[in-house]
Design an enzyme around this catalytic site. Structure first.
Site, short mmCIF file in Angstrom:
data_model
loop_
_atom_site.label_atom_id
_atom_site.label_comp_id
_atom_site.label_asym_id
_atom_site.label_seq_id
_atom_site.Cartn_x
_atom_site.Cartn_y
_atom_site.Cartn_z
N LYS A 27 0.83 -1.20 0.00
CA LYS A 27 0.00 0.00 0.00
C LYS A 27 0.87 1.26 0.00
CE LYS A 27 -3.77 2.52 0.46
NZ LYS A 27 -3.41 3.73 1.18
N GLU A 55 0.87 6.83 -6.69
CA GLU A 55 -0.24 7.78 -6.75
C GLU A 55 0.25 9.22 -6.72
OE1 GLU A 55 -3.13 8.96 -3.29
OE2 GLU A 55 -3.80 7.05 -4.14
#
Length: 304
Positions: free
Chosen positions: A166, A173
């Site tokens: 993550k 991102e």
């Protein structure tokens, strides 16, 4: 199936709803009594059938550590804790160690999906023993998006691997968001481009840069053309920093993600001390003019 959930904020509250809609019974605890099913973590533990599963969805750091320690004192051997917040992967090692001393199992889960997860499902990245992951699979299946499991869920590896995956996801991102942002600024700066929002919207189908992030950027522009209602101040959650720290530790070059993180730092400066120093140096060695305030990028000519 009946599980407990600690932390019913924006993410946890929506996850609670999605699990309930999928037929999984959830007893939730939150410090806000208005959304809590029980008055304490102790009451939550007492409400669950053994062997228990408790999902922790609170902010990373001391709050998570304290919650895990409290659960360690309340749960029984064979119970399972799933930590789904944005913890640093290295914290998982300590959490697992704390619970193992009590005979309690531990799984870490990186969760992506934000406020849209209730409707669309959550991308899940899990770390831990296979037996514990399999035990909690009905919960993961209820939370992930519809479709093939492998397109919304991964058992990434050992304890810590879920949050590590993550973390890297969020680093990527950062880079994607920065690229779209720079493209937006360039389009907005060019006088021959009359429809910036339309240009981005035209990329949402059939192009190689289409993505959900692009869809969200178009949505933001349609709601607030020119972004006149917000400032350019951008926070970082910590995962971007941890990603760069890991790149350094593993000698992995990451110029895009690093630049994106630094751009967020720049956004918080009303008047950059570093750029003041650059202006002063140009004036000292070349006699270049300095000004009290230059034009915003895209707002006018940069020619002197």
């Amino acid at each position: 199936m009946h599980i407990g959930m600690i932390g019913l904020g924006r993410m946890g509250g929506n996850m609670y709803k999605r699990l309930t809609e999928a037929g999984i019974k959830v007893t939730g605890y939150d410090r806000d009594p208005a959304v809590s099913d029980v008055a304490s973590v102790k009451e939550l533990v007492e409400a669950l059938p053994a062997p228990r599963i408790v999902w922790v969805m609170v902010p990373s750091g001391d709050i998570t550590r304290n919650t895990v320690e409290e659960l360690g004192n309340l749960l029984s051997e064979g119970d399972l804790v799933i930590e789904g917040g944005n913890s640093r992967f290295s914290d998982d090692f300590e959490h697992a160690k704390t619970l193992a001393a009590k005979g309690v199992e531990y799984v870490d889960c990186g969760v992506s999906g934000g406020v849209w997860g209730l409707k669309n499902g959550y991308g899940l990245m899990v770390g831990g023993d296979a037996k514990n992951v399999e035990r909690a699979m009905p919960v993961f299946d209820a939370l992930r998006p519809e479709g093939p499991r492998e397109e919304g869920f991964v058992h990434a590896g050992e304890i810590g691997a879920g949050h590590y995956a993550k973390m890297v996801h969020n680093g990527i991102e950062y880079g994607l968001m920065q690229a779209y942002a720079e493209g937006y600024e360039l389009l907005a700066a060019k006088d021959i481009v009359k429809d910036v929002t339309g240009s981005f919207k035209a990329w949402t189908r059939g192009t190689v840069v289409r993505s959900w992030l692009l869809d969200l950027l178009v949505k933001g522009l349609e709601e607030d053309p020119g972004f006149s209602q917000i400032t350019g101040y951008v926070n970082d959650s910590g995962e971007g920093r941890w990603t760069i720290e890991e790149c350094i530790a593993n000698a992995v070059p990451a110029p895009v993600m690093t630049a994106a993180l630094y751009a967020r730092f720049t956004s918080r400066q009303e008047d950059s001390p570093a750029m003041k120093a650059v202006a002063a140096l140009r004036n000292q060695f070349g006699g270049h003019a300095t000004t009290a305030a230059g034009p915003t990028s895209g707002a006018g000519s940069t020619q002197k």
